[in-house]
Design a protein around this motif. Structure first.
Motif, short mmCIF file in Angstrom:
data_model
loop_
_atom_site.label_atom_id
_atom_site.label_comp_id
_atom_site.label_asym_id
_atom_site.label_seq_id
_atom_site.Cartn_x
_atom_site.Cartn_y
_atom_site.Cartn_z
N ASN A 31 3.83 -7.94 -6.91
CA ASN A 31 4.37 -7.33 -5.69
C ASN A 31 3.65 -6.02 -5.38
O ASN A 31 4.28 -5.00 -5.09
CB ASN A 31 5.89 -7.11 -5.85
N SER A 32 2.32 -6.02 -5.50
CA SER A 32 1.52 -4.81 -5.31
C SER A 32 0.39 -5.07 -4.34
O SER A 32 -0.09 -6.20 -4.23
CB SER A 32 0.94 -4.36 -6.66
N ARG A 33 -0.02 -4.01 -3.66
CA ARG A 33 -1.10 -4.16 -2.68
C ARG A 33 -1.68 -2.81 -2.30
O ARG A 33 -1.00 -1.79 -2.38
CB ARG A 33 -0.59 -4.86 -1.43
N VAL A 34 -2.94 -2.83 -1.87
CA VAL A 34 -3.55 -1.66 -1.26
C VAL A 34 -3.18 -1.72 0.22
O VAL A 34 -3.34 -2.74 0.87
CB VAL A 34 -5.08 -1.65 -1.44
N ILE A 35 -2.66 -0.62 0.73
CA ILE A 35 -2.20 -0.58 2.12
C ILE A 35 -3.28 -0.07 3.05
O ILE A 35 -3.50 -0.61 4.12
CB ILE A 35 -0.94 0.31 2.24
N GLY A 36 -3.98 0.99 2.64
CA GLY A 36 -5.02 1.54 3.50
C GLY A 36 -5.82 2.62 2.80
O GLY A 36 -5.38 3.20 1.81
N THR A 37 -6.98 2.88 3.36
CA THR A 37 -7.91 3.87 2.81
C THR A 37 -8.35 4.80 3.93
O THR A 37 -8.65 4.34 5.03
CB THR A 37 -9.14 3.16 2.21
#
Length: 159
Positions: A31-37
């Motif tokens: 349940n993990s993710r990179v949202i933005g940079t």
């Protein structure tokens, strides 16, 4: 405020490894993710002394917990005075998170379920009922002699 509003979230300062660390952590937790940079603009890079176009921040979630990582330079480093606690349902989860987070780090840096990962960030890998176990002198005595926690041994030591 929406149901998803999280008032307090960790903000982690890295030298140059924010993006690498965020992707590494996201690969470990469900349940993990990179949202933005975001990247350093010309103006901000001049003020911060960071290369223009390089990664400034990475917003990500670990098991639904929002976190921000910053490439802020070498001025600050992590200390065990602050750690992220991972509550685990069973010994298999403790083993999994211990193995993944200690890879390339220092699992012997601390005792009592503490480890330091390859970026220098401290984690506590504990059973979900650590608050109950910590109220029992026998469990606490057992815990004090462990690096990676052993739930069965802690429960057996509870008297």
């Amino acid at each position: 405020m929406s149901d998803r509003f999280q008032r307090i979230t960790p903000f982690l300062w890295f030298d140059t490894q924010a993006e690498e660390a965020a992707r590494y952590y996201v690969s470990i937790f469900p349940n993990s993710r990179v949202i933005g940079t975001t990247r350093y603009s010309r103006e901000v890079s001049a003020a911060a002394g960071r290369p223009e176009g390089s990664v400034m921040t990475v917003a990500f979630e670990l098991d639904g917990q929002p976190i921000t990582a910053l490439n802020g330079g070498p001025e600050f480093t992590f200390t065990p005075a602050l750690s992220l606690v991972v509550r685990c349902r069973d010994q298999a989860e403790i083993d999994h998170f211990w193995e993944k987070l200690s890879a390339g780090g220092d699992p012997d840096a601390q005792a009592c379920g503490w480890l330091k990962d390859k970026y220098g960030l401290s984690w506590q890998i504990v059973p979900e009922n650590i608050d109950v176990l910590a109220q029992n002198p026998g469990s606490v005595a057992a815990l004090m002699h462990m690096k990676k926690l052993d739930i069965a041994a802690m429960e057996a030591a509870a008297t």
